[in-house]
Design a protein around this motif. Structure first.
Motif, PDB file in Angstrom:
ATOM      1  N   ARG A  56      32.820  36.752  30.312  1.00 40.05           N
ATOM      2  CA  ARG A  56      33.050  37.202  31.580  1.00 40.05           C
ATOM      3  C   ARG A  56      31.982  37.619  32.008  1.00 40.05           C
ATOM      4  NH1 ARG A  56      36.706  39.487  36.234  1.00 40.05           N
ATOM      5  NH2 ARG A  56      37.142  41.389  35.176  1.00 40.05           N
ATOM      6  N   SER A  89      41.966  41.715  27.077  1.00 38.07           N
ATOM      7  CA  SER A  89      40.115  41.737  27.445  1.00 38.07           C
ATOM      8  C   SER A  89      39.132  42.996  27.262  1.00 38.07           C
ATOM      9  CB  SER A  89      39.601  41.225  28.925  1.00 38.07           C
ATOM     10  OG  SER A  89      39.981  41.696  29.819  1.00 38.07           O
ATOM     11  N   PHE A 103      36.676  33.495  33.459  1.00 40.59           N
ATOM     12  CA  PHE A 103      35.944  33.958  32.085  1.00 40.59           C
ATOM     13  C   PHE A 103      35.350  32.373  31.410  1.00 40.59           C
ATOM     14  CE2 PHE A 103      38.368  37.337  32.020  1.00 40.59           C
ATOM     15  CZ  PHE A 103      37.790  37.963  30.803  1.00 40.59           C
TER      16      PHE A 103
END
Length: 197
Positions: A56, A89, A103
């Motif tokens: 992202r 992440s 994401f």
């Protein structure tokens, strides 16, 4: 250009441990085209036996003629296993301005981020610079993926790929620190580590 103040806790250099320990299976570092400003943050890594399966991005959308645009501010990689299970992440800095996208990930199993390119605006002289505006990744077993919140300026640069039988497993942002009353560009690019699959 309007003045914005970043929180002091967001300034560079970054020494926080946002990622795992350095990987022993790094095969190559890839360096996609980037903007000319900024310094590299600490490199962060996915855990052993996991690789990047999605990402992202944090982007400041165009604000107006009387505001200092920065466009792309940060990336966060989603790490996962070969069966497609996401684990965690990683990011080396949260950026200063803008909003995070959702994401976006490579579909299915055994499908990892293997290539990357940035949309870069060249230096604008006395006008407002933004440097990196958007990012796209190539998946190892499917087409390219992009987030939906990229900024409009600049041109897409050539995709840079990890070697065969490797995938992206870590990265470092190229980030310009806040400029106070000067022209901010925030994220200018990144370098990526490729680990053996």
């Amino acid at each position: 250009m309007g003045l914005r103040i970043a929180r002091p806790s967001d300034s560079i250099p970054i020494s926080k441990d946002y990622g795992g320990v350095k990987r022993r299976d790094v095969v190559q570092t890839i360096v996609p085209a980037s903007g000319p400003w900024g310094e590299f943050t600490d490199t962060v890594y996915c855990d052993a036996d996991t690789w990047a399966i999605g990402f992202r991005q944090r982007v400041e959308q165009p604000c107006s003629d009387d505001c200092d645009d920065t466009a792309l501010n940060a990336l966060e990689l989603l790490c996962g296993k070969k069966d497609g299970t996401s684990v965690k992440s990683i990011t080396s800095h949260n950026g200063f301005w803008g909003d995070w996208s959702n994401f976006v990930r490579c579909p299915g199993n055994n499908n990892f981020l293997k290539g990357v390119s940035f949309k870069i605006e060249p230096p604008q002289g006395t006008s407002d610079d933004t440097a990196a505006n958007d990012c796209q990744f190539s998946c190892s077993q499917s087409s390219n993926i992009r987030a939906s919140n990229g900024a409009p300026w600049g041109d897409w640069k050539q995709m840079t790929y990890c070697p065969p039988s490797t995938a992206i497993c870590g990265f470092s942002l190229k980030l310009e620190n806040t400029q106070g009353t000067g022209d901010d560009t925030a994220m200018n690019g990144a370098i990526f580590e490729c680990c053996a699959l």
